[in-house]
Design a protein around this motif. Structure first.
Motif, short mmCIF file in Angstrom:
data_model
loop_
_atom_site.label_atom_id
_atom_site.label_comp_id
_atom_site.label_asym_id
_atom_site.label_seq_id
_atom_site.Cartn_x
_atom_site.Cartn_y
_atom_site.Cartn_z
N PRO A 263 0.85 -1.18 0.00
CA PRO A 263 0.00 0.00 0.00
C PRO A 263 0.89 1.24 0.00
N ALA A 264 0.58 2.22 -0.80
CA ALA A 264 1.38 3.45 -0.84
C ALA A 264 0.59 4.56 -1.53
N PRO A 265 0.77 5.80 -1.09
CA PRO A 265 0.05 6.90 -1.76
C PRO A 265 0.39 6.95 -3.25
N GLY B 284 3.87 0.01 5.28
CA GLY B 284 4.92 0.95 5.63
C GLY B 284 4.52 1.73 6.87
N TYR C 29 6.32 5.26 9.37
CA TYR C 29 7.23 6.43 9.30
C TYR C 29 7.03 7.11 7.94
N GLU C 30 8.12 7.38 7.21
CA GLU C 30 7.95 8.01 5.89
C GLU C 30 7.83 6.98 4.78
N GLY C 31 7.67 5.72 5.16
CA GLY C 31 7.49 4.67 4.17
C GLY C 31 8.64 3.68 4.14
N ILE D 153 -5.23 3.76 -1.56
CA ILE D 153 -6.67 3.71 -1.30
C ILE D 153 -7.30 5.10 -1.36
N GLY D 154 -6.53 6.10 -1.75
CA GLY D 154 -7.12 7.43 -1.90
C GLY D 154 -6.05 8.50 -1.86
N TYR E 199 -4.77 10.82 -0.07
CA TYR E 199 -4.48 11.38 1.25
C TYR E 199 -3.38 10.51 1.84
N LEU F 161 -1.94 8.39 5.01
CA LEU F 161 -2.22 7.74 6.28
C LEU F 161 -0.93 7.63 7.09
N GLY G 184 0.11 4.89 8.39
CA GLY G 184 0.73 3.60 8.10
C GLY G 184 -0.11 2.81 7.12
N GLY G 185 0.44 1.70 6.65
CA GLY G 185 -0.24 0.91 5.64
C GLY G 185 -1.30 -0.04 6.18
N1 SAM Z 1 6.20 9.63 2.59
C1 SAM Z 1 5.12 8.94 1.95
C2 SAM Z 1 4.58 9.79 0.81
O1 SAM Z 1 4.57 11.01 0.95
O2 SAM Z 1 4.13 9.22 -0.21
C3 SAM Z 1 4.01 8.65 2.92
C4 SAM Z 1 4.33 7.59 3.90
S1 SAM Z 1 3.00 7.20 4.96
C5 SAM Z 1 3.21 8.36 6.27
C6 SAM Z 1 3.43 5.67 5.67
C7 SAM Z 1 2.79 4.45 5.04
O3 SAM Z 1 1.38 4.56 5.06
C8 SAM Z 1 3.11 4.19 3.59
O4 SAM Z 1 4.37 3.55 3.44
C9 SAM Z 1 1.98 3.30 3.16
O5 SAM Z 1 2.20 1.95 3.58
C10 SAM Z 1 0.81 3.85 3.98
N2 SAM Z 1 -0.07 4.79 3.25
C11 SAM Z 1 -0.20 6.11 3.50
N3 SAM Z 1 -1.12 6.67 2.71
C12 SAM Z 1 -1.61 5.69 1.93
C13 SAM Z 1 -2.59 5.64 0.91
N4 SAM Z 1 -3.24 6.73 0.51
N5 SAM Z 1 -2.85 4.44 0.33
C14 SAM Z 1 -2.18 3.34 0.70
N6 SAM Z 1 -1.24 3.32 1.67
C15 SAM Z 1 -0.95 4.47 2.28
#
Ligand code: SAM
Length: 233
Positions: A86-88, A112, A114-116, A132-133, A135, A137, A139-140
């Motif tokens: 999962p990742a933005p 993920g 922290y910062e991923g 998933i959108g 925005y 989160l 964490g994943g």
């Molecule tokens: N530094 C990253 C960025 O700006 O793209 C954001 C990292 S986020 C704080 C930490 C973790 O949350 C990610 O590694 C991912 O696993 C999960 N995550 C955050 N937003 C998500 C989203 N919209 N969809 C899926 N996973 C998300």
């Protein structure tokens, strides 16, 4: 279907599966869960899994070795395990993905924090990367829960009444038509009269029209994307 959740915080994920439909699916051996914590695979003294970002930048990143060691073990046991990050930055997760992935035998969600996660891990092990959108989160775990829930209800035997799947939103590129139950009149608001007359052909046509209107109003993006579908209706 087996779901493996790779997460530093399994307690954020576990409780969701301890009730209702997904609990029944586990009891019926349709669904199997597994949790793996990257910290258990960290070789350093304090079981650290994160470090500063190369080149600077705010926040810490999960470094490769513990996650890769863990994923290697999973892959060795099951080379067909399908690994999702999962990742933005991922492609948008849609119903069509939920249906497709419901046919897999083993899905691994790597959350993920922290910062991923170091990008090299995602490049080497990721079969798919989903968002998933639009925005961010913390964490994943929530994203993994959203995806695993949507996938689960498309696995044969998970839902009591599988007919309900074919009538749901996104099935044919549209939102589901408005639905009603008893009482027929509630606070001066009545159910559309045709719904009470029992002519299923008319109800079906009406529902298709309402579904098209609802999609156009609430999700013009979806409406435009599937315009051909609505023209036929
Ligand atoms: N530094 C990253 C960025 O700006 O793209 C954001 C990292 S986020 C704080 C930490 C973790 O949350 C990610 O590694 C991912 O696993 C999960 N995550 C955050 N937003 C998500 C989203 N919209 N969809 C899926 N996973 C998300």
């Amino acid at each position: 279907m087996k779901f493996t959740f790779v997460t530093l915080f399994e307690n954020l994920v576990k409780p969701y599966f301890e009730d209702s439909i997904l609990k029944r699916a586990q009891n019926a051996k349709i669904l199997e869960l597994e949790f793996k914590n990257p910290r258990d695979y960290a070789k350093n003294k304090h079981q650290k899994v994160d470090d500063y970002q190369a080149g600077g930048g705010a926040g810490l990143l999960m470094f490769p070795e513990p996650i890769c060691d863990l994923l290697d073990i999973i892959k060795k046991d099951n080379p067909n395990a399908h690994i999702i990050f999962p990742a933005p930055a991922g492609k948008p997760f849609r119903q069509i993905d939920a249906k497709r992935l419901a046919k897999k035998e083993h899905i691994v969600f790597v959350s993920g924090r922290y910062e991923g996660i170091d990008e090299r891990v995602i490049e080497e092990y990721g079969d798919e990367v989903f968002s998933i959108g639009d925005y961010v989160l913390t964490g994943g775990e929530l994203a993994s829960l959203v995806m695993s829930d949507a996938i689960s209800r498309n696995i044969k035997g998970v839902l009591g009444n599988e007919d309900s799947l074919s009538e749901e939103s996104f099935e044919d590129g549209a939102l589901e038509a408005p639905s009603f139950t008893k009482p027929n009149i509630f606070r001066d608001s009545a159910i559309p009269s045709e719904f009470l007359k029992g002519n299923h052909a008319i109800i079906c046509t009406l529902k298709k029209e309402m579904s098209g209107l609802k999609t156009k109003y609430f999700r013009p993006d979806l409406f435009l994307r599937n315009k051909g579908q609505f023209d036929e209706k």
